[in-house]
Design a protein around this motif. Structure first.
Motif, PDB file in Angstrom:
ATOM      1  N   GLN A  38       1.146  -5.254  -4.400  1.00 43.90           N
ATOM      2  CA  GLN A  38       0.704  -3.874  -4.233  1.00 43.90           C
ATOM      3  C   GLN A  38       1.737  -3.094  -3.418  1.00 43.90           C
ATOM      4  N   TYR A  39       2.025  -1.883  -3.892  1.00 43.52           N
ATOM      5  CA  TYR A  39       2.978  -1.012  -3.212  1.00 43.52           C
ATOM      6  C   TYR A  39       2.385   0.381  -3.070  1.00 43.52           C
ATOM      7  N   LEU A  40       2.773   1.055  -1.991  1.00 40.70           N
ATOM      8  CA  LEU A  40       2.495   2.473  -1.828  1.00 40.70           C
ATOM      9  C   LEU A  40       3.742   3.227  -2.267  1.00 40.70           C
ATOM     10  N   TYR A  41       3.597   4.010  -3.344  1.00 44.36           N
ATOM     11  CA  TYR A  41       4.725   4.756  -3.896  1.00 44.36           C
ATOM     12  C   TYR A  41       4.670   6.209  -3.423  1.00 44.36           C
ATOM     13  N   VAL A  42       5.826   6.731  -3.072  1.00 44.63           N
ATOM     14  CA  VAL A  42       5.958   8.135  -2.689  1.00 44.63           C
ATOM     15  C   VAL A  42       7.124   8.717  -3.489  1.00 44.63           C
TER      16      VAL A  42
ATOM     17  N   ILE B 179       2.008  -2.914   5.568  1.00 46.56           N
ATOM     18  CA  ILE B 179       1.544  -1.623   6.087  1.00 46.56           C
ATOM     19  C   ILE B 179       0.797  -1.845   7.398  1.00 46.56           C
ATOM     20  N   GLN B 180       1.243  -1.161   8.440  1.00 44.08           N
ATOM     21  CA  GLN B 180       0.626  -1.269   9.762  1.00 44.08           C
ATOM     22  C   GLN B 180       0.258   0.102  10.313  1.00 44.08           C
ATOM     23  N   ALA B 181      -0.069   1.028   9.423  1.00 45.13           N
ATOM     24  CA  ALA B 181      -0.432   2.382   9.837  1.00 45.13           C
ATOM     25  C   ALA B 181      -1.511   2.899   8.900  1.00 45.13           C
ATOM     26  N   SER B 182      -2.205   3.953   9.342  1.00 39.86           N
ATOM     27  CA  SER B 182      -3.268   4.565   8.543  1.00 39.86           C
ATOM     28  C   SER B 182      -2.836   5.874   7.913  1.00 39.86           C
ATOM     29  N   PHE B 183      -1.664   6.396   8.330  1.00 43.75           N
ATOM     30  CA  PHE B 183      -1.216   7.694   7.835  1.00 43.75           C
ATOM     31  C   PHE B 183       0.235   7.589   7.370  1.00 43.75           C
ATOM     32  N   LEU B 184       0.533   8.359   6.343  1.00 43.55           N
ATOM     33  CA  LEU B 184       1.883   8.474   5.804  1.00 43.55           C
ATOM     34  C   LEU B 184       2.408   9.861   6.119  1.00 43.55           C
ATOM     35  N   GLU B 185       3.630   9.946   6.619  1.00 43.89           N
ATOM     36  CA  GLU B 185       4.234  11.228   6.958  1.00 43.89           C
ATOM     37  C   GLU B 185       5.467  11.464   6.087  1.00 43.89           C
TER      38      GLU B 185
ATOM     39  N   LEU C 210      -4.172   7.213   4.176  1.00 44.59           N
ATOM     40  CA  LEU C 210      -4.031   6.172   3.155  1.00 44.59           C
ATOM     41  C   LEU C 210      -5.352   5.844   2.479  1.00 44.59           C
ATOM     42  N   ASN C 211      -6.474   6.111   3.135  1.00 42.26           N
ATOM     43  CA  ASN C 211      -7.771   5.839   2.506  1.00 42.26           C
ATOM     44  C   ASN C 211      -8.054   6.772   1.333  1.00 42.26           C
ATOM     45  N   GLU C 212      -7.324   7.896   1.276  1.00 44.09           N
ATOM     46  CA  GLU C 212      -7.557   8.865   0.202  1.00 44.09           C
ATOM     47  C   GLU C 212      -6.480   8.827  -0.883  1.00 44.09           C
ATOM     48  N   VAL C 213      -5.540   7.890  -0.768  1.00 46.90           N
ATOM     49  CA  VAL C 213      -4.469   7.782  -1.775  1.00 46.90           C
ATOM     50  C   VAL C 213      -5.027   7.106  -3.018  1.00 46.90           C
ATOM     51  N   PRO C 214      -4.828   7.676  -4.209  1.00 41.39           N
ATOM     52  CA  PRO C 214      -5.384   7.078  -5.434  1.00 41.39           C
ATOM     53  C   PRO C 214      -4.611   5.831  -5.859  1.00 41.39           C
ATOM     54  N   LYS C 215      -5.286   4.997  -6.669  1.00 36.27           N
ATOM     55  CA  LYS C 215      -4.663   3.803  -7.233  1.00 36.27           C
ATOM     56  C   LYS C 215      -4.349   4.057  -8.703  1.00 36.27           C
ATOM     57  N   ARG C 216      -3.185   3.580  -9.110  1.00 34.39           N
ATOM     58  CA  ARG C 216      -2.770   3.724 -10.504  1.00 34.39           C
ATOM     59  C   ARG C 216      -2.460   2.350 -11.067  1.00 34.39           C
ATOM     60  N   VAL C 217      -3.056   2.026 -12.197  1.00 30.49           N
ATOM     61  CA  VAL C 217      -2.850   0.731 -12.843  1.00 30.49           C
ATOM     62  C   VAL C 217      -2.074   0.958 -14.132  1.00 30.49           C
ATOM     63  N   PRO C 218      -0.838   0.423 -14.248  1.00 32.19           N
ATOM     64  CA  PRO C 218      -0.106   0.561 -15.513  1.00 32.19           C
ATOM     65  C   PRO C 218      -0.908  -0.086 -16.649  1.00 32.19           C
ATOM     66  N   PRO C 219      -0.844   0.448 -17.872  1.00 32.33           N
ATOM     67  CA  PRO C 219       0.058   1.499 -18.342  1.00 32.33           C
ATOM     68  C   PRO C 219      -0.541   2.900 -18.291  1.00 32.33           C
ATOM     69  N   ASP C 220      -1.238   3.251 -17.203  1.00 31.11           N
ATOM     70  CA  ASP C 220      -1.723   4.621 -17.070  1.00 31.11           C
ATOM     71  C   ASP C 220      -0.548   5.594 -17.066  1.00 31.11           C
ATOM     72  N   SER C 221      -0.839   6.837 -17.405  1.00 31.56           N
ATOM     73  CA  SER C 221       0.190   7.869 -17.366  1.00 31.56           C
ATOM     74  C   SER C 221       0.653   8.089 -15.935  1.00 31.56           C
ATOM     75  N   PRO C 222       1.929   8.465 -15.743  1.00 30.48           N
ATOM     76  CA  PRO C 222       2.432   8.705 -14.381  1.00 30.48           C
ATOM     77  C   PRO C 222       1.619   9.779 -13.671  1.00 30.48           C
TER      78      PRO C 222
ATOM     79  N   ALA D  29       4.254  13.156  -4.947  1.00 27.03           N
ATOM     80  CA  ALA D  29       3.227  12.353  -5.613  1.00 27.03           C
ATOM     81  C   ALA D  29       3.109  11.058  -4.831  1.00 27.03           C
ATOM     82  N   VAL D  30       1.893  10.693  -4.438  1.00 28.15           N
ATOM     83  CA  VAL D  30       1.640   9.499  -3.633  1.00 28.15           C
ATOM     84  C   VAL D  30       0.556   8.687  -4.324  1.00 28.15           C
ATOM     85  N   TRP D  31       0.812   7.384  -4.538  1.00 24.60           N
ATOM     86  CA  TRP D  31      -0.183   6.537  -5.190  1.00 24.60           C
ATOM     87  C   TRP D  31       0.076   5.070  -4.852  1.00 24.60           C
TER      88      TRP D  31
END
Length: 744
Positions: A40-44, A98-104, A125-137, A160-162
């Motif tokens: 799992q990765y957090l993409y920005v 990940i050792q934080a609750s917020f992304l800046e 980070l609790n409000e960042v959506p999850k995207r599962v390929p092959p969903d649209s970008p 865009a953050v997911w």
């Protein structure tokens, strides 16, 4: 009494990883990224900004974006004096770290002393959506910039953050938090995963036939003429022509390796040896390779005459001679051969060069590079050992390189790759290396040295069952001057899927190499020289890629230098031959026991079987093949259930003498003192003397048989001829069955 340390475990271990999100092994999987563990990765994705306020005295700004998550921080490139910049860069943060609750995401103005803050955007980070390929970008959005106290400031940032996995299309080109300590565009490019293609290689055949109207400078002597041919850094020459005239003849083949696109021409020069170490050029011509004929079979191509140019010096200037000599040649690019750049035993591709001769593919090979464990420290950084590991896999013309995991002895890659398979009797090679080109400084700091080899694994496709997932942990074994050493283990998942069982079975019935290798075979010395040239061309082309796949990596994967003499290899090959012949030796001993009545019951049964076969000779071949069939069925229950791996006992890597290993790792030419070289030379002479004696004895026995009809020994030949006459008469009047029974 001191206890001896336990021996290292060099065995292959079967594992049960969670592939594709489930605990799978040995079964057929159906998802697209199913041979690796999900990460799992957090993409920005930082796209662009607009209407940024000026921070300099001139009213402009030099903006860049800093993406920060806990202790990890990545930055985009900066633009000078631009209030509406576009970056379109992606950052990936491993969810496990990940050792934080917020992304800046902070927009800053590049300055000499201290960078000024323009504004920022904060994400929970609790409000960042999850995207599962092959969903649209995920579509990026505009966000208003905020100050340090949450107030709105001028300017907007498109982001865009997911949350996603390594199957996301943004993964290969993303900046990774694992590389947070790496700076510089070149270094970042050097840690990303890449796919490379080997250049298409051809054999170039130059058949030098004859030359006409050569004009030597000294017309009072017979010229000693030869032809020199050069392609790139390859240079070959013919023998001196036996016809010492101005119209010499050779009819000699010169073989080269050429790679598409053809960048260098074939340069031919006809030279006269006027004195020792002194040659005179009688003519020269350059021939572009892209205009040459391509041959796909054994039919000869048309020969052509080429004009030879010659220049002379007049008052310090080159002046071309109008009268042109000519050379007659037959030149072609051979498409019916496979250009060997690997060892034949470990070749990953056996197809001919010409695509017109390729057979349809028989399946797909999928490789999941999961992780490595227990890697050894390969260099020192800040006073401690560290390793920046990456993997390279080679099959056919396709090379892959995983991303580099910074400063980890247990790197996790979880990258999956696919190749087309055209022959099951091929091998995929996976190597693990330490990246030494990430940080500035010299070789000690990991900046200027060669990438160190950690280990290599080979998997032969013919040993794999189709549609089965093999998950094993392979030991990474490297032979050092002080012996074989385990450098860690690499965890792989492999699957060979067959698309056409009929085509695959057909491949087992055809020769290993294309038929041109058997119709017009190349000599051993030619193959050795051509393979050396092919590996040099491949390593040079891949080094020119961006980022480069470095020469030391390519040469290690292609086994450059494996042809050099080694006492260990010689002993290993000798015992391999003895192992192959052990069956015949065992049959000979068993036959001797039967003749000596060691077991009377067995001897009687064999005699009965012999009498039956003599009376009914048509049963001989069916009996032999039935016996082989029963042996094959008997051994089925002991069939191997995992791919083969390096056997340190078979290769004699675990028992090699230190001096033998030092000799194996010596340079060519040698760099050792003269007394050591003398000792090794005497040892080699001793071994070669024993081989020479055995070969001489075999030759003597063969010559004695050959001389029975040559009348070199009149009495022996007379007796043998008389014996042959009597035997012919006896065998003519006696039934064959009676003769066979009497031989018992």
């Amino acid at each position: 009494m001191m206890q001896r340390p336990p021996p290292e475990d060099f065995s292959l271990k079967e594992t049960r990883p969670h592939l594709g999100g489930g605990k799978i092994t040995g079964d057929k999987l159906t998802s697209t990224y199913d041979l690796v563990e999900q990460m799992q990765y957090l993409y920005v994705r930082v796209v662009k900004a607009k209407e940024l306020p000026g921070k300099d005295l001139t009213g402009s700004c030099d903006p860049y974006v800093e993406v920060k998550l806990g202790n990890y921080k990545g930055t985009t490139r900066h633009f000078e004096k631009k209030s509406n910049p576009e970056w379109n860069q992606v950052f990936a943060f491993s969810k496990d770290r990940i050792q934080a609750s917020f992304l800046e995401a902070t927009v800053k103005d590049k300055d000499v002393v201290k960078d000024d803050l323009i504004g920022r955007v904060v994400f929970d980070l609790n409000e960042v959506p999850k995207r599962v390929p092959p969903d649209s970008p995920l579509a990026p959005q505009w966000y208003r910039l905020e100050g340090t106290k949450g107030e709105k400031v001028r300017g907007e940032l498109m982001l865009a953050v997911w949350f996603g996995t390594q199957a996301d299309e943004a993964f290969p080109e993303a900046w990774h938090s694992d590389a947070a300590t790496v700076s510089g565009t070149d270094a970042l490019a050097n840690i990303r995963s890449k796919v490379y293609l080997s250049p298409k290689l051809w054999y170039l055949r130059v058949n030098v036939i004859e030359a006409q109207d050569l004009i030597p400078s000294d017309k009072g002597r017979y010229p000693e003429v030869y032809v020199k041919a050069i392609v790139g850094n390859q240079a070959l020459r013919t023998r001196v022509s036996q016809s010492r005239t101005i119209n010499p003849m050779w009819n000699e083949d010169l073989m080269f390796v050429a790679a598409e696109p053809f960048e260098e021409p074939l340069i031919l020069s006809v030279e006269d040896r006027v004195a020792p170490n002194k040659d005179e050029v009688l003519g020269r011509c350059a021939i572009p390779l892209q205009h040459l004929d391509k041959r796909f079979d054994h039919r000869p191509v048309n020969s052509r005459w080429f004009n030879l140019e010659k220049h002379i010096m007049v008052d310090g200037e080159k002046k071309e001679i109008k009268f042109a000599s000519r050379i007659h040649m037959r030149i072609c690019l051979e498409g019916g051969y496979h250009v060997l750049d690997e060892s034949t035993h470990y070749s990953s591709d056996l197809r001919p060069t010409a695509k017109q001769l390729w057979k349809p593919n028989i399946g797909v090979l999928e490789l999941g590079i999961l992780n490595a464990t227990g890697l050894m420290p390969m260099k020192n950084k800040d006073g401690r050992g560290t390793t920046d590991a990456y993997c390279v896999a080679k099959y056919g013309q396709k090379w892959i390189r995983t991303r580099t995991i910074i400063d980890s002895f247990t790197p996790r890659w979880n990258e999956q790759y696919t190749w087309e398979v055209f022959d099951p009797c091929t091998v995929i090679t996976v190597g693990v290396f330490d990246n030494c080109h990430l940080h500035g400084g010299g070789e000690k700091n990991g900046g200027g040295g060669k990438d160190s080899r950690i280990g290599k694994v080979r998997i032969r496709l013919s040993t794999l069952e189709t549609d089965r997932v093999y998950t094993h942990s392979y030991p990474l074994l490297v032979l050092h001057p002080n012996g074989v050493k385990k450098m860690g283990e690499i965890h792989l998942a492999v699957r060979f899927t067959c698309s056409s069982l009929l085509n695959m079975m057909y491949m087992y019935s055809v020769p290993l190499l294309p038929k041109m290798h058997y119709i017009h075979p190349l000599t051993v010395s030619q193959l050795d020289n051509l393979r050396h040239q092919a590996t040099q061309i491949v390593s040079m082309r891949l080094t020119r890629a961006e980022p480069p796949l470095r020469k030391e990596v390519v040469e290690y994967m292609l086994d450059v230098g494996s042809h050099m003499w080694s006492m260990r290899r010689s002993k290993a090959n000798f015992f391999r031959i003895m192992g192959v012949l052990s069956g015949l030796i065992a049959v000979g001993k068993w036959f001797e026991q039967i003749c000596n009545w060691k077991n009377p019951i067995t001897t009687v049964l064999i005699h009965l079987l012999f009498i039956i076969l003599v009376v009914y000779p048509e049963l001989i071949l069916p009996t032999v093949f039935l016996y082989l069939f029963l042996i094959g069925v008997w051994y089925y229950r002991w069939r191997p259930r995992h791919p083969p791996h390096m056997d340190t006992r078979l290769s004699h890597a675990d028992s090699a003498h230190p001096d033998e290993l030092d000799e194996e790792f010596d340079t060519f030419p040698t760099s050792r003192p003269s007394d050591i070289v003398r000792m090794r030379y005497d040892r080699l002479r001793s071994i070669a003397g024993r081989i020479q004696t055995v070969v001489g004895d075999l030759a003597t026995q063969g010559e004695r048989l050959q001389s029975l009809l040559s009348w070199r020994d009149p009495r022996a030949t007379a007796l043998f001829v008389l014996f042959c006459l009597i035997a012919a008469v006896v065998l003519y009047v006696t039934p064959f069955q009676v003769v066979a029974l009497l031989t018992q």
